[in-house]
Design a protein around this motif. Structure first.
Motif, mmCIF file in Angstrom:
data_model
loop_
_atom_site.group_PDB
_atom_site.id
_atom_site.type_symbol
_atom_site.label_atom_id
_atom_site.label_comp_id
_atom_site.label_asym_id
_atom_site.label_seq_id
_atom_site.Cartn_x
_atom_site.Cartn_y
_atom_site.Cartn_z
ATOM 1 N N TYR A 284 40.112 16.359 46.592
ATOM 2 C CA TYR A 284 39.515 15.307 45.746
ATOM 3 C C TYR A 284 40.449 14.107 45.777
ATOM 4 O O TYR A 284 41.550 14.158 46.335
ATOM 5 N N SER A 291 35.051 8.227 49.407
ATOM 6 C CA SER A 291 34.765 9.304 48.458
ATOM 7 C C SER A 291 33.920 10.421 49.069
ATOM 8 O O SER A 291 33.914 11.550 48.565
ATOM 9 N N ASP A 294 35.662 13.729 49.643
ATOM 10 C CA ASP A 294 36.020 14.636 48.547
ATOM 11 C C ASP A 294 35.251 15.954 48.672
ATOM 12 O O ASP A 294 34.024 15.952 48.824
ATOM 13 N N THR A 297 34.766 17.393 42.782
ATOM 14 C CA THR A 297 34.661 16.210 41.930
ATOM 15 C C THR A 297 35.928 15.934 41.133
ATOM 16 O O THR A 297 36.029 14.921 40.451
ATOM 17 N N GLY A 298 36.885 16.829 41.198
ATOM 18 C CA GLY A 298 38.156 16.676 40.487
ATOM 19 C C GLY A 298 39.041 17.854 40.822
ATOM 20 O O GLY A 298 38.660 18.724 41.616
ATOM 21 N N GLY A 301 37.079 20.626 39.715
ATOM 22 C CA GLY A 301 35.686 20.249 39.537
ATOM 23 C C GLY A 301 34.731 21.031 40.422
ATOM 24 O O GLY A 301 35.130 21.929 41.170
ATOM 25 N N SER A 302 33.462 20.685 40.335
ATOM 26 C CA SER A 302 32.443 21.353 41.137
ATOM 27 C C SER A 302 32.471 20.819 42.565
ATOM 28 O O SER A 302 32.984 19.726 42.833
ATOM 29 N N THR A 304 31.310 19.146 45.987
ATOM 30 C CA THR A 304 30.413 18.087 46.439
ATOM 31 C C THR A 304 29.526 18.646 47.556
ATOM 32 O O THR A 304 29.655 19.803 47.959
#
Length: 328
Positions: A284, A291, A294, A297-298, A301-302, A304
């Motif tokens: 990420y 982007s 990535d 998502t963080g 995170g989940s 992408t």
């Protein structure tokens, strides 16, 4: 005479067992102190072929996210994580204690740590490469004794120009300096041309490999639009290196890049067919204009769309990743 011959044979067998262990005589690879190269393959310290399946994590720019990111990456099933470090030339230095902490956390999560210095990216001067070498030597206390779980990617994308001869000359100076300092970890050398000029490895990789007194160096292509844009390109670039008898990984790849598409499915498919490891870029935190690279998502995170492909595709991490022998 017969009796003496039998004793001689017995003595020879005892000697062989003492030198190589029972495992070597039964077809099972003997244990080693760390990762090692044989032909085009990388083996772990238990003697098993090790094919990297994992991701890159941009640690040096997101130092506070380590404890969230590493366990999240491990949950994908990844067997390897490539960690971005800095020697302090361009970004904030990662000191020896922080590197020890990174290695410990990656180890706790049963992954192999590939460590890389990012400050020499795209540079052509030997001083930039030498600064990376000096960094590894300065933190060698974190590396020595960890040869079974830490691999050193000497300098991310050093040598931006598409010039294989000058690229090779640099590494033929750098690798002996690391070895003379007592660093025995498997080394990774990125191709010239920001990692996207595989011909540098094809033309000069054997001479770079020969400069390693331990013969324990792996080569890396970064497959974006210029090295991994099409199915045919991916296949040809992998085979070009392997046909030279050299070990190969794809140290970075995306699903697209600045100037074109990338065939990530071909990278994963041929990687599986040919036993070539790969590490997707990146978990990420890419700039807004990149982007799409990535994977999540963080830090925890989940996934992408790109991340879901890398993790859950037929040839993705979950289906093909096998942990190093020390974790089994």
């Amino acid at each position: 005479m017969k009796k003496r011959l039998s004793k001689g044979i017995l003595s020879t067998l005892v000697f062989m067992l003492a030198m190589y262990g029972w495992a070597g005589l039964t077809g099972q690879a003997s244990a080693a102190t760390g990762f090692y190269v044989s032909g085009t393959k990388l083996y772990d310290s238990t003697g098993k072929p090790f094919v990297m399946r994992g991701v890159n994590h941009s640690h040096t720019w997101f130092k506070n996210d380590l404890n969230a990111a590493i366990p999240a990456i491990a949950k994908t099933g990844a067997n390897t994580v490539r960690i971005v470090l800095s020697n302090g030339v361009q970004y904030t230095r990662d000191d020896v204690n922080s590197v020890k902490n990174i290695i410990s956390l990656v180890n706790q999560n049963k992954m192999i740590a590939v460590l890389e210095v990012h400050d020499a990216t795209g540079k052509d001067d030997y001083a930039s490469l030498d600064a990376a070498i000096n960094y590894w030597i300065s933190i060698k206390d974190a590396l020595i004794g960890k040869e079974d779980r830490v691999i050193v990617n000497i300098a991310n994308e050093w040598y931006g120009t598409w010039n294989g001869s000058a690229w090779a000359d640099g590494y033929k100076q750098a690798i002996p300096k690391l070895r003379n300092a007592g660093i025995k970890n498997t080394l990774i050398v990125d191709a010239a041309g920001w990692g996207q000029y595989p011909q540098s490895i094809v033309d000069y990789g054997q001479s770079v490999f020969a400069a390693d007194s331990l013969k324990n160096t792996v080569f890396s292509i970064h497959m974006y639009e210029y090295a991994g844009g099409t199915d045919a390109m991916v296949k040809a670039n992998m085979e070009g290196v392997l046909n030279k008898g050299l070990p190969l990984i794809i140290g970075e790849f995306g699903g697209q890049h600045t100037n074109g598409d990338v065939d990530e499915l071909a990278i994963m498919r041929y990687g599986q067919q040919k036993g070539v490891g790969w590490l997707a870029w990146s978990w990420y935190g890419n700039n807004s204009d990149l982007s799409y690279l990535d994977l999540a998502t963080g830090p925890n995170g989940s996934l992408t769309t790109f991340g879901n492909t890398v993790v859950n595709d037929t040839n993705g991490i979950k289906a093909t990743s096998k942990k190093a022998g020390i974790f089994q």
